[in-house]
Design a protein around this motif. Structure first.
Motif, PDB file in Angstrom:
ATOM      1  N   ILE A 324       0.838  -1.204   0.000  1.00  0.00           N
ATOM      2  CA  ILE A 324       0.000   0.000   0.000  1.00  0.00           C
ATOM      3  C   ILE A 324       0.870   1.249   0.000  1.00  0.00           C
ATOM      4  O   ILE A 324       0.638   2.194  -0.757  1.00  0.00           O
ATOM      5  CB  ILE A 324      -0.957  -0.013   1.217  1.00  0.00           C
ATOM      6  CG1 ILE A 324      -1.970  -1.147   1.072  1.00  0.00           C
ATOM      7  CG2 ILE A 324      -1.673   1.331   1.356  1.00  0.00           C
ATOM      8  CD1 ILE A 324      -2.862  -1.333   2.289  1.00  0.00           C
ATOM      9  N   PHE A 328       1.108   4.500  -2.525  1.00  0.00           N
ATOM     10  CA  PHE A 328       0.799   5.729  -1.803  1.00  0.00           C
ATOM     11  C   PHE A 328       1.814   6.816  -2.140  1.00  0.00           C
ATOM     12  O   PHE A 328       1.462   7.949  -2.497  1.00  0.00           O
ATOM     13  CB  PHE A 328       0.788   5.425  -0.309  1.00  0.00           C
ATOM     14  CG  PHE A 328       0.646   6.612   0.610  1.00  0.00           C
ATOM     15  CD1 PHE A 328      -0.225   7.648   0.317  1.00  0.00           C
ATOM     16  CD2 PHE A 328       1.384   6.683   1.789  1.00  0.00           C
ATOM     17  CE1 PHE A 328      -0.366   8.736   1.178  1.00  0.00           C
ATOM     18  CE2 PHE A 328       1.243   7.749   2.647  1.00  0.00           C
ATOM     19  CZ  PHE A 328       0.380   8.778   2.341  1.00  0.00           C
ATOM     20  N   TYR A 336      -5.174   7.105   0.107  1.00  0.00           N
ATOM     21  CA  TYR A 336      -4.402   6.154   0.893  1.00  0.00           C
ATOM     22  C   TYR A 336      -3.890   6.810   2.175  1.00  0.00           C
ATOM     23  O   TYR A 336      -3.872   6.185   3.241  1.00  0.00           O
ATOM     24  CB  TYR A 336      -3.222   5.619   0.083  1.00  0.00           C
ATOM     25  CG  TYR A 336      -3.580   4.608  -0.989  1.00  0.00           C
ATOM     26  CD1 TYR A 336      -4.865   4.555  -1.543  1.00  0.00           C
ATOM     27  CD2 TYR A 336      -2.629   3.725  -1.474  1.00  0.00           C
ATOM     28  CE1 TYR A 336      -5.177   3.643  -2.536  1.00  0.00           C
ATOM     29  CE2 TYR A 336      -2.944   2.795  -2.469  1.00  0.00           C
ATOM     30  CZ  TYR A 336      -4.205   2.761  -2.996  1.00  0.00           C
ATOM     31  OH  TYR A 336      -4.512   1.858  -3.981  1.00  0.00           O
TER      32      TYR A 336
END
Length: 474
Positions: A324, A328, A336
């Motif tokens: 993630i 991001f 995010y």
């Protein structure tokens, strides 16, 4: 005597190394000072303020600092603080969980006398095209198959997206109206879907100034009224299209100009991502002949739902935090950042407000590094708000800290490359910033943070001047 001589030689070597190191530090400090003075003297900074902090990447010693204690708007450089906090506190293997279940009971004819419910915990990747396992079609097909395998043939109820955990779709404080309707200004929900955005395609007119017509939508959104006031811009003018809407709007105004030679999908923010998820799942079930007699709904309907009988159908796990964080920072996805901030607040104290997460980040770095709250005075996790105020000294301390952690390799990988240097950029109106790490040709390593507020002239020119300044670290 030989031992004494050897000891003397060793001391001399240490002394020489220390002197050499000190001279080198003075040399690079002088070069940075000269470059910064030249940078400051440009006309576009006459009414601006700039701050630069540079540390020795290995020792953490301050090599150069100017205006390092003044809080400035960060733009997206704020993301490195959010990412570092998430990796350090939640861990690189942290995953969000989304649960599909049904209430009530299934009779002998396959009729569910209850509801299909999707309950979220803030996964920002649900329905995202960035990961194979999160794509909207993959997730929806998995859930439809789970519903079919449970023997459900029709639904005497509704498909409900339960987004109550974060109190529905929220916009962080400090975000401005001209951002909210666009993909980068999408709100944050505990049930995010397709990064809370959808796209529209235009056909520009042959005549500049004439209306640019919408010819395609990337998703079905019949529940929204798109009011198109976009005109055709001259060739080379690019994308100057802006959407105006707020959470739960049913009307979205699209204004600005779309370049005559432009071929680009314009991304708009979804006003109610949880509803869009419920709508899309309901449509997918309809195509399989599984009809719900009630329309799709969101968490507002949950108060009337009997949860005494509920059966799980699927638990969807997000990609891990390290994956993630990669997107991001690489693509600077504001959603995010807000999702990570809320996850931090919820994991810490069961709170879900953006301000709760921002306050925790202040406390976290105060405890870790002695950074005072006034040095990280933020109101969101992405940097989109012009109200954020962070010092370059505080940001650089966190960059330096990151290098010593076991999650640093994934953090480093997440940083984009600009000007042949690894760094996170930040851009909002009147503010530009860069923060990163770099190893010079001679092996000297640095962490650095450069923020500029209230400059005049073009952003492109200011970037060139900032890169020229940072070139001294090469």
């Amino acid at each position: 005597m030989k031992k004494i001589a050897l000891y003397s030689i060793t001391l001399s070597t240490y002394a020489l190394t220390a002197v050499t190191s000190s001279l080198f530090a003075q040399d690079i400090r002088t070069k940075i000072q000269e470059a910064f003075n030249q940078f400051q003297n440009q006309e576009s900074l006459k009414n601006a303020i700039s701050s630069l902090t540079v540390f020795d990447g290995k020792t953490g010693q301050t090599i150069y600092a100017a205006n390092e204690n003044i809080g400035l708007a960060t733009a997206s450089t704020m993301k490195v603080i959010t990412a570092a906090t998430a990796l350090d506190f939640l861990g690189k293997n942290y995953q969000f969980k989304t649960t599909l279940y049904y209430t009530g009971a299934i009779d002998e004819n396959g009729v569910l006398n209850g509801n299909i419910i999707v309950s979220g915990t803030g996964d920002p990747t649900l329905g995202s095209d960035r990961y194979p396992e999160t794509k909207a079609a993959i997730v929806l097909n998995k859930w439809i198959l789970a519903i079919q395998n449970a023997g459900i043939r029709s639904i005497n109820g509704a498909v409900i997206a339960d987004d109550r955990l974060y109190n529905g779709n929220q916009i962080p404080g400090g975000w401005i109206w001209t951002d909210m309707g666009n993909y980068y200004g999408a709100g944050i929900s505990s049930l995010n879907w397709h990064e809370n955005a959808f796209g529209i395609d235009f056909s520009p007119a042959a005549k500049v100034g004439a209306k640019a017509e919408i010819v395609n939508y990337t998703a079905q959104v019949p529940y929204l009224q798109i009011i198109n006031e976009t005109t055709t811009g001259k060739a080379g003018s690019g994308d100057n299209v802006y959407a105006y809407a707020a959470p739960y709007s049913t009307k979205i105004f699209v204004r600005g100009t779309y370049g005559q030679d432009l071929k680009k999908t314009i991304e708009l923010a979804s006003p109610d991502p949880a509803y869009d998820l419920a709508f899309q799942l309901n449509e997918g079930l309809n195509k399989q002949g599984i009809i719900a007699i009630q329309p799709p709904a969101t968490g507002a309907k949950m108060d009337s739902i009997d949860l005494s009988q509920k059966q799980p159908l699927d638990v969807h796990l997000s990609p891990t935090m390290d994956k993630i964080v990669y997107w991001f920072n690489q693509k600077s996805i504001n959603l995010y950042g807000e999702a990570l901030l809320k996850a931090i607040a919820y994991t810490t104290a069961g709170k879900t407000g953006t301000d709760d997460g921002a306050n925790y980040i202040q406390k976290y770095w105060n405890a870790k590094l002695g950074i005072k709250p006034g040095e990280i005075n933020s109101v969101d996790g992405s940097g989109l708000s012009p109200q954020n105020r962070v010092t370059t000294l505080a940001m650089n301390k966190i960059m330096q800290y990151a290098q010593k952690q076991n999650w640093y390799p994934v953090f480093y990988e997440s940083l984009p490359t600009y000007n042949e240097m690894k760094m996170k950029s930040g851009t909002i109106v009147g503010a530009l910033g860069y923060t990163g790490v770099h190893t010079a040709k001679n092996g000297q390593s640095f962490t650095y943070t450069l923020l500029v507020n209230n400059y005049s002239g073009s952003g492109a020119n200011m970037r060139r001047q900032m890169f020229k300044l940072l070139d001294v670290l090469k």
